[in-house]
Motif scaffolding. Structure first.
Motif, PDB file in Angstrom:
ATOM      1  N   ASP A  14       0.733  -1.119  -0.004  1.00  0.00           N
ATOM      2  CA  ASP A  14       0.031   0.028   0.040  1.00  0.00           C
ATOM      3  C   ASP A  14       0.840   1.329   0.072  1.00  0.00           C
ATOM      4  N   LYS A  15       2.212   1.124   0.095  1.00  0.00           N
ATOM      5  CA  LYS A  15       3.050   2.470   0.100  1.00  0.00           C
ATOM      6  C   LYS A  15       3.998   2.175  -1.024  1.00  0.00           C
ATOM      7  N   GLY A  16       5.061   2.947  -0.769  1.00  0.00           N
ATOM      8  CA  GLY A  16       6.151   2.855  -1.814  1.00  0.00           C
ATOM      9  C   GLY A  16       6.871   1.820  -1.459  1.00  0.00           C
ATOM     10  N   PRO A  17       7.951   1.222  -2.525  1.00  0.00           N
ATOM     11  CA  PRO A  17       8.766   0.197  -2.363  1.00  0.00           C
ATOM     12  C   PRO A  17       9.628   0.106  -1.157  1.00  0.00           C
ATOM     13  N   ARG A  18       9.782  -0.847  -0.487  1.00  0.00           N
ATOM     14  CA  ARG A  18      10.771  -0.909   0.831  1.00  0.00           C
ATOM     15  C   ARG A  18      11.177  -2.570   0.663  1.00  0.00           C
ATOM     16  N   THR A  19      12.365  -2.596   1.275  1.00  0.00           N
ATOM     17  CA  THR A  19      12.972  -3.916   1.091  1.00  0.00           C
ATOM     18  C   THR A  19      12.299  -4.960   2.254  1.00  0.00           C
ATOM     19  N   ALA A  20      12.672  -6.326   2.068  1.00  0.00           N
ATOM     20  CA  ALA A  20      12.186  -7.078   2.873  1.00  0.00           C
ATOM     21  C   ALA A  20      12.567  -7.071   4.339  1.00  0.00           C
ATOM     22  N   ALA A  21      13.743  -6.490   4.449  1.00  0.00           N
ATOM     23  CA  ALA A  21      14.179  -5.988   5.675  1.00  0.00           C
ATOM     24  C   ALA A  21      13.561  -5.005   6.427  1.00  0.00           C
ATOM     25  N   GLU A  22      13.082  -4.230   5.903  1.00  0.00           N
ATOM     26  CA  GLU A  22      12.435  -3.108   6.389  1.00  0.00           C
ATOM     27  C   GLU A  22      10.860  -3.604   6.562  1.00  0.00           C
ATOM     28  N   HIS A  23      10.315  -4.324   6.009  1.00  0.00           N
ATOM     29  CA  HIS A  23       8.985  -4.848   6.321  1.00  0.00           C
ATOM     30  C   HIS A  23       9.259  -5.735   7.410  1.00  0.00           C
ATOM     31  N   ARG A  24      10.298  -6.428   7.562  1.00  0.00           N
ATOM     32  CA  ARG A  24      10.381  -7.034   8.878  1.00  0.00           C
ATOM     33  C   ARG A  24      10.577  -6.442  10.114  1.00  0.00           C
ATOM     34  N   SER A  25      11.254  -5.289  10.070  1.00  0.00           N
ATOM     35  CA  SER A  25      11.541  -4.460  11.097  1.00  0.00           C
ATOM     36  C   SER A  25      10.200  -3.793  11.384  1.00  0.00           C
TER      37      SER A  25
END
Length: 228
Positions: free
Chosen positions: A111-122
């Motif tokens: 639903d937002k801009g691209p983020r890395t998998a690590a950022e989503h996990r955090s």
């Protein structure tokens, strides 16, 4: 005049003096209404709310009696039908969750801009630490899909849904296909169906994320023997 005659005369005179006086009907009714309208006659009358409730329960009773008469088995049959309807409503409520006032469309996974998998996990771990299980599950599912994209097991594609990601990833990771579908279904139920996640729901998605990091994809290769 004899004693008997005198007595009779006195009775006639008294009767003439006490003869009833005829009162017209309308003034008599008005006088009775004025008398009965005095507060002393209405001190114990139920108030307006009580009268309305009495009429409501009378209506409910009449409706119930009419329904029980039209239902096979009478009152017992009607009670059975009501219980069956309540069970069906409870089952639908449990399956679909609390209805949302404005149901969200089945939009893309991110639903937002691209983020890395690590950022989503955090972000998922931060939500979990605060007990925000809905957001924690959503971010962890996004981490799962972004990680598969970073490993080139999924082609990065804007607008991809959780179900689409699970179906595509399941082809290269068949051992985890069922878990991927279950995680995608849980994501949709929480995001679009109004369901509420808990710690166990998050733990399952987190375990799937960790397992997929170690999983080896099934590469579809075709080998052809030497031509004879």
């Amino acid at each position: 005049m004899s004693a008997t005659g005198g007595t009779t005369a006195r009775l006639l005179i008294r009767a003439a003096g006490n003869s009833p006086v005829d009162i017209p009907r309308d003034p008599a009714r008005e006088a009775a209404e004025r008398e009965l309208s005095k507060p002393m006659y209405h001190e114990n009358d139920p108030n307006l709310l009580m009268r309305a409730l009495d009429r409501f329960w009378e209506w409910v009773g009449e409706l119930f009696n009419s329904a029980s008469g039209a239902t096979p088995g009478g009152t017992l049959g009607l009670v059975a039908v009501i219980l069956l309807v309540l069970c069906l409503v409870a089952a639908l409520w449990w399956r679909l969750g609390t209805p949302r006032r404005t149901p969200a469309p089945a939009d893309s996974l991110f639903d937002k801009g691209p983020r890395t998998a690590a950022e989503h996990r955090s972000a998922a771990e931060a939500h979990a630490a605060a007990g925000r299980w809905n957001q924690a599950v959503q971010e962890r599912m996004r981490a799962v899909v972004r990680s598969l994209e970073e490993r080139a097991l999924l082609d990065p594609r804007p607008g991809r849904t959780a179900d689409e990601a699970a179906a595509e990833a399941g082809r290269s990771l068949p051992a985890h296909a069922d878990e991927l579908r279950a995680a995608a279904r849980g994501f949709d139920d929480i995001t679009y169906g109004g369901r509420t996640a808990d710690e166990q729901t998050y733990a399952r998605v987190r375990a799937l994320d960790l397992a997929l990091e170690r999983a080896k994809p099934l590469l579809s290769t075709t080998t052809q023997g030497p031509a004879e």
